[in-house]
Write an enzyme that holds these catalytic residues in place. Structure first.
Site, PDB file in Angstrom:
ATOM      1  N   ASP A 132       0.812  -1.215   0.000  1.00  0.00           N
ATOM      2  CA  ASP A 132       0.000   0.000   0.000  1.00  0.00           C
ATOM      3  C   ASP A 132       0.851   1.272   0.000  1.00  0.00           C
ATOM      4  O   ASP A 132       2.061   1.227   0.224  1.00  0.00           O
ATOM      5  CB  ASP A 132      -0.979  -0.003   1.191  1.00  0.00           C
ATOM      6  CG  ASP A 132      -0.363  -0.569   2.468  1.00  0.00           C
ATOM      7  OD1 ASP A 132       0.879  -0.558   2.592  1.00  0.00           O
ATOM      8  OD2 ASP A 132      -1.113  -1.036   3.339  1.00  0.00           O
TER       9      ASP A 132
ATOM     10  N   ASN B 285      -7.858  -2.967  13.764  1.00  0.00           N
ATOM     11  CA  ASN B 285      -9.246  -3.304  13.410  1.00  0.00           C
ATOM     12  C   ASN B 285      -9.331  -4.539  12.509  1.00  0.00           C
ATOM     13  O   ASN B 285     -10.364  -4.806  11.917  1.00  0.00           O
ATOM     14  CB  ASN B 285      -9.919  -2.103  12.727  1.00  0.00           C
ATOM     15  CG  ASN B 285      -9.209  -1.712  11.434  1.00  0.00           C
ATOM     16  OD1 ASN B 285      -8.255  -2.373  11.027  1.00  0.00           O
ATOM     17  ND2 ASN B 285      -9.679  -0.652  10.789  1.00  0.00           N
TER      18      ASN B 285
ATOM     19  N   HIS C 206      -7.461  -5.037   9.768  1.00  0.00           N
ATOM     20  CA  HIS C 206      -7.119  -4.843   8.355  1.00  0.00           C
ATOM     21  C   HIS C 206      -5.808  -5.526   7.992  1.00  0.00           C
ATOM     22  O   HIS C 206      -4.942  -5.736   8.832  1.00  0.00           O
ATOM     23  CB  HIS C 206      -7.133  -3.352   7.958  1.00  0.00           C
ATOM     24  CG  HIS C 206      -5.997  -2.527   8.469  1.00  0.00           C
ATOM     25  ND1 HIS C 206      -6.142  -1.210   8.846  1.00  0.00           N
ATOM     26  CD2 HIS C 206      -4.673  -2.799   8.657  1.00  0.00           C
ATOM     27  CE1 HIS C 206      -4.973  -0.721   9.212  1.00  0.00           C
ATOM     28  NE2 HIS C 206      -4.074  -1.661   9.122  1.00  0.00           N
TER      29      HIS C 206
ATOM     30  N   GLU D  31      -9.781  -2.281   4.770  1.00  0.00           N
ATOM     31  CA  GLU D  31     -10.477  -1.967   6.015  1.00  0.00           C
ATOM     32  C   GLU D  31     -11.734  -2.832   6.158  1.00  0.00           C
ATOM     33  O   GLU D  31     -12.245  -3.372   5.168  1.00  0.00           O
ATOM     34  CB  GLU D  31     -10.879  -0.484   5.998  1.00  0.00           C
ATOM     35  CG  GLU D  31      -9.693   0.490   5.942  1.00  0.00           C
ATOM     36  CD  GLU D  31      -8.994   0.671   7.281  1.00  0.00           C
ATOM     37  OE1 GLU D  31      -8.790  -0.328   8.000  1.00  0.00           O
ATOM     38  OE2 GLU D  31      -8.637   1.813   7.613  1.00  0.00           O
TER      39      GLU D  31
END
Ligand code: F6R
Length: 241
Positions: free
Chosen positions: A67, A136, A138, A143
């Site tokens: 990313d 979370n 990811h 996400e």
């Protein structure tokens, strides 16, 4: 799924470095999928040390990163390209034209995502994909959401991700709100996946990801469906196992 439990961050990094070194030695032209963040810093340092000691040759390796922040170019110290140069690429002999990340300065999101997917297709398949785990759940910047995305996409970062990543910025408002990320489909396409996780803050989400239901609301849970996943965690992260 194979799980290695190590006592702390250093030992986790050593175990992960051994796995990556074994990959490069057994297949010198390996395609490595790489991650940024706190989790791989120790591992990258150890790989750099081994290269310096003459033990590891990266000259035929290709790398593709997961990313990049939208809006940040290679010279911005907060960009993932800069992070990779500083933590790994400047210390090993990966040819300069064989390390790839999404282009944070791309003008056209759809074109950039298509370009990165075409690049993954051209250099792939990825032999070993390194992953960290977001608070979370990811992986990359995939996400939590309604579905698992297949290819590279431009994603709006969740508030929890911006808050977690604000430690790398002067303040939270400086964290870019969008990023380009490889999709779950591309990650799952890798031949082998290495997930590294450390610290008690990740214990609950790691347990959910590996033992809970497979759901796009916990993106890393998809890894339960991959046939060759190695997890290296420290005692704190694996506390619930
Ligand atoms: C980074 C990335 C993210 C991180 C995750 C964990 O390229 O793709 O998924 O791996 O946010 O970050 P750290 O390791 O900083 O806790």
């Amino acid at each position: 799924m194979q799980i290695y439990r190590r006592e702390n961050y250093e030992a986790m990094s050593r175990q992960a470095a051994d796995i990556l070194a074994e990959q490069i030695i057994s297949k010198p032209d390996s395609v490595l999928g790489l991650a940024t963040g706190s989790s791989p810093i120790g591992l990258y340092r150890l790989l750099s040390d081994r290269h310096r000691a003459g033990e590891l040759d990266f000259s035929r390796v290709t790398t593709v990163n997961l990313d990049e922040y939208k809006g940040l170019g290679p010279s911005n110290p907060r960009s993932y390209r800069y992070f990779m140069q500083e933590n790994l690429f400047d210390h090993v002999n990966i040819p300069a034209d064989r390390s790839f990340l999404p282009d944070g300065l791309a003008a056209d999101d759809a074109a950039e995502c298509a370009r990165y997917d075409a690049l993954l297709e051209a250099v792939g398949p990825i032999d070993l994909q390194l992953l960290g785990l977001g608070n979370n759940g990811h992986i990359g910047f995939n996400e939590p959401g309604d579905f698992f995305s297949a290819g590279t996409h431009c994603v709006a970062l969740s508030e929890s991700t911006c808050a977690a990543n604000s430690r790398f910025f002067a303040c939270e408002s400086e964290v870019p709100r969008f990023a380009y990320t490889m999709g779950i489909g591309s990650i799952m396409h890798a031949r082998r996946i290495l997930l590294i996780v450390s610290g008690e803050a990740k214990a609950e989400i790691l347990h959910k990801a590996l033992k809970g239901p497979i759901t796009p609301w916990v993106p890393a849970s998809v890894l339960q469906l991959h046939r060759d996943v190695v997890v290296v965690g420290d005692d704190a992260a694996l506390a619930l196992f």
